[in-house]
Design an enzyme around this catalytic site. Structure first.
Site, PDB file in Angstrom:
ATOM      1  CG  ASN A   1      38.087  36.682  47.804  1.00  0.00           C
ATOM      2  OD1 ASN A   1      36.912  36.005  47.739  1.00  0.00           O
ATOM      3  ND2 ASN A   1      38.886  36.661  48.925  1.00  0.00           N
ATOM      4  CD1 TRP A   2      33.084  39.258  44.111  1.00  0.00           C
ATOM      5  CD2 TRP A   2      31.351  37.862  43.107  1.00  0.00           C
ATOM      6  NE1 TRP A   2      32.755  39.564  42.730  1.00  0.00           N
ATOM      7  CE2 TRP A   2      31.817  38.798  42.330  1.00  0.00           C
ATOM      8  CE3 TRP A   2      30.514  36.926  42.827  1.00  0.00           C
ATOM      9  CZ2 TRP A   2      31.109  38.879  40.960  1.00  0.00           C
ATOM     10  CZ3 TRP A   2      29.906  37.043  41.730  1.00  0.00           C
ATOM     11  CH2 TRP A   2      30.422  37.971  40.684  1.00  0.00           C
ATOM     12  CE  LYS A   3      37.507  38.875  51.476  1.00  0.00           C
ATOM     13  NZ  LYS A   3      37.941  39.721  52.460  1.00  0.00           N
TER      14      LYS A   3
ATOM     15  CG  HIS B   1      42.032  35.385  51.418  1.00  0.00           C
ATOM     16  ND1 HIS B   1      41.643  35.688  52.673  1.00  0.00           N
ATOM     17  CD2 HIS B   1      41.827  36.478  50.654  1.00  0.00           C
ATOM     18  CE1 HIS B   1      41.196  36.868  52.669  1.00  0.00           C
ATOM     19  NE2 HIS B   1      41.109  37.209  51.417  1.00  0.00           N
TER      20      HIS B   1
ATOM     21  CD  GLU C   1      38.804  36.959  54.743  1.00  0.00           C
ATOM     22  OE1 GLU C   1      38.094  36.442  53.822  1.00  0.00           O
ATOM     23  OE2 GLU C   1      38.795  38.038  54.724  1.00  0.00           O
TER      24      GLU C   1
ATOM     25  CD  GLU D   1      44.050  40.051  49.924  1.00  0.00           C
ATOM     26  OE1 GLU D   1      43.447  40.744  49.809  1.00  0.00           O
ATOM     27  OE2 GLU D   1      43.790  38.744  50.728  1.00  0.00           O
TER      28      GLU D   1
ATOM     29  N   GLY E   1      38.942  44.131  55.214  1.00  0.00           N
ATOM     30  CA  GLY E   1      37.719  44.395  55.734  1.00  0.00           C
ATOM     31  C   GLY E   1      37.327  45.484  56.660  1.00  0.00           C
TER      32      GLY E   1
ATOM     33  CB  SER F   1      40.536  48.624  53.476  1.00  0.00           C
ATOM     34  OG  SER F   1      39.910  47.862  54.194  1.00  0.00           O
TER      35      SER F   1
ATOM     36  N   GLY G   1      38.128  43.124  48.126  1.00  0.00           N
ATOM     37  CA  GLY G   1      36.942  42.218  48.938  1.00  0.00           C
ATOM     38  C   GLY G   1      35.658  42.939  48.679  1.00  0.00           C
ATOM     39  N   GLY G   2      35.291  43.747  49.479  1.00  0.00           N
ATOM     40  CA  GLY G   2      33.874  44.443  49.931  1.00  0.00           C
ATOM     41  C   GLY G   2      33.801  45.226  48.664  1.00  0.00           C
TER      42      GLY G   2
HETATM   43  P1  13P Z   1      38.503  43.978  51.578  1.00  0.00           P
HETATM   44  O1  13P Z   1      38.705  44.716  50.102  1.00  0.00           O
HETATM   45  O2  13P Z   1      37.152  43.852  51.957  1.00  0.00           O
HETATM   46  O3  13P Z   1      39.339  44.755  52.702  1.00  0.00           O
HETATM   47  O4  13P Z   1      39.123  42.414  51.237  1.00  0.00           O
HETATM   48  C1  13P Z   1      40.316  42.326  50.728  1.00  0.00           C
HETATM   49  C2  13P Z   1      40.435  40.924  50.709  1.00  0.00           C
HETATM   50  O5  13P Z   1      40.600  39.905  51.447  1.00  0.00           O
HETATM   51  C3  13P Z   1      40.327  40.242  49.131  1.00  0.00           C
HETATM   52  O6  13P Z   1      40.828  38.855  49.112  1.00  0.00           O
END
Ligand code: 13P
Length: 254
Positions: A10-12, A98, A100, A170, A176, A216, A237-238
């Site tokens: 997920n590149w957000k 998600h 967020e 999650e 994050g 994470s 994510g990251g």
């Molecule tokens: P991180 O891996 O950056 O914690 O993000 C997880 C995430 O929200 C994937 O959708």
């Protein structure tokens, strides 16, 4: 039942055009024709078409994913994107619920359910994201929060459609932040989710739905998380923004 591992990137709201193309091209090259792990990448909207074209031209098994959409088919919804538009540019997988979108943008369980139903109807694969906030974990409510979000998210989803569903657990406090659920805590939450799927559907559905862990995940902790009985890959994510990290996570899922 053995479940095929599934890893999503997920590149957000990250990476501009050239970086998105570069990362996608590197993944295409390194994954080549390996289908031992299902892999999806979810670029930001402006680059879905170009990344999709790159995947298509390479006949890559990497699936194109979208981070969001609106459930209505078309019309006066300024700023929104429909499922048929996403399919048009090659999207196969969509994220729904998600954290967020739930907690930053303010999406409700009712909207999330509309999105799940519309995406299934459109023939797309849905990754339904659930997870508790820190205060809910500390109050011992992890399983109850997951159960509530799953029951409301999957309301009206038929048994036959569950083949199109992946759940991503999650925990909000782990996203994050560099904090990861311990493999045992993540396994316990995943086991709770699978138990609930048995109650909502049946043991065969519960045994075949993939449940990703997200929060994470890094190359250094992926193997231990993915070795848990009910963890079938991850939503990253990251660490999905760096080719080497993401590739190491995919390898850990094999
Ligand atoms: P991180 O891996 O950056 O914690 O993000 C997880 C995430 O929200 C994937 O959708």
């Amino acid at each position: 039942m053995a479940r095929k591992p599934f890893v999503g990137g997920n590149w957000k709201m990250n990476l501009h055009q050239a970086e998105a193309a570069q990362l996608a091209a590197a993944l295409v090259q390194q994954i080549a024709a390996d289908t031992s792990v299902d892999v999806a990448i979810c670029p930001a909207f402006p680059y879905l078409a170009s990344v999709g074209e790159l995947l298509c031209d390479a006949a890559s098994p990497i699936m194109l994913g979208a981070q969001d959409f609106y459930f209505q088919p078309n019309g006066a919804y300024t700023g929104e994107v429909s499922l048929s538009m996403l399919k048009d540019v090659g999207v196969k997988v969509v994220l729904v619920g998600h954290s967020e979108r739930r907690h930053v943008i303010g999406e409700s369980d009712a909207l999330i359910n509309e999105k799940v139903l519309a995406a299934l109807e459109a023939g797309l694969h849905v990754i339904l994201c659930v997870g508790e906030k820190l205060e809910q974990r500390e109050a011992g409510k992890t399983d109850a929060i997951n159960a509530g979000q799953i029951a409301l998210g999957l309301a009206g989803v038929k048994t036959a459609q569950m083949k199109q569903i992946t759940i991503a657990y999650e925990p909000v406090w782990a996203i994050g932040t560099g904090k990861t659920a311990t493999p045992a805590d993540a396994q316990s939450a995943h086991q709770g989710i699978r138990k609930q799927l048995t109650a909502l559907y049946d043991a065969s559905v519960a045994g075949s739905v993939r449940i990703q862990y997200g929060g994470s995940v890094k190359a250094s902790n992926a193997k231990e998380l993915f070795s848990q009985a009910d963890i079938d890959g991850g939503l990253i994510g990251g660490a999905a923004l760096k080719t080497d990290e993401f590739m190491a996570i995919i390898k850990a899922a094999r």
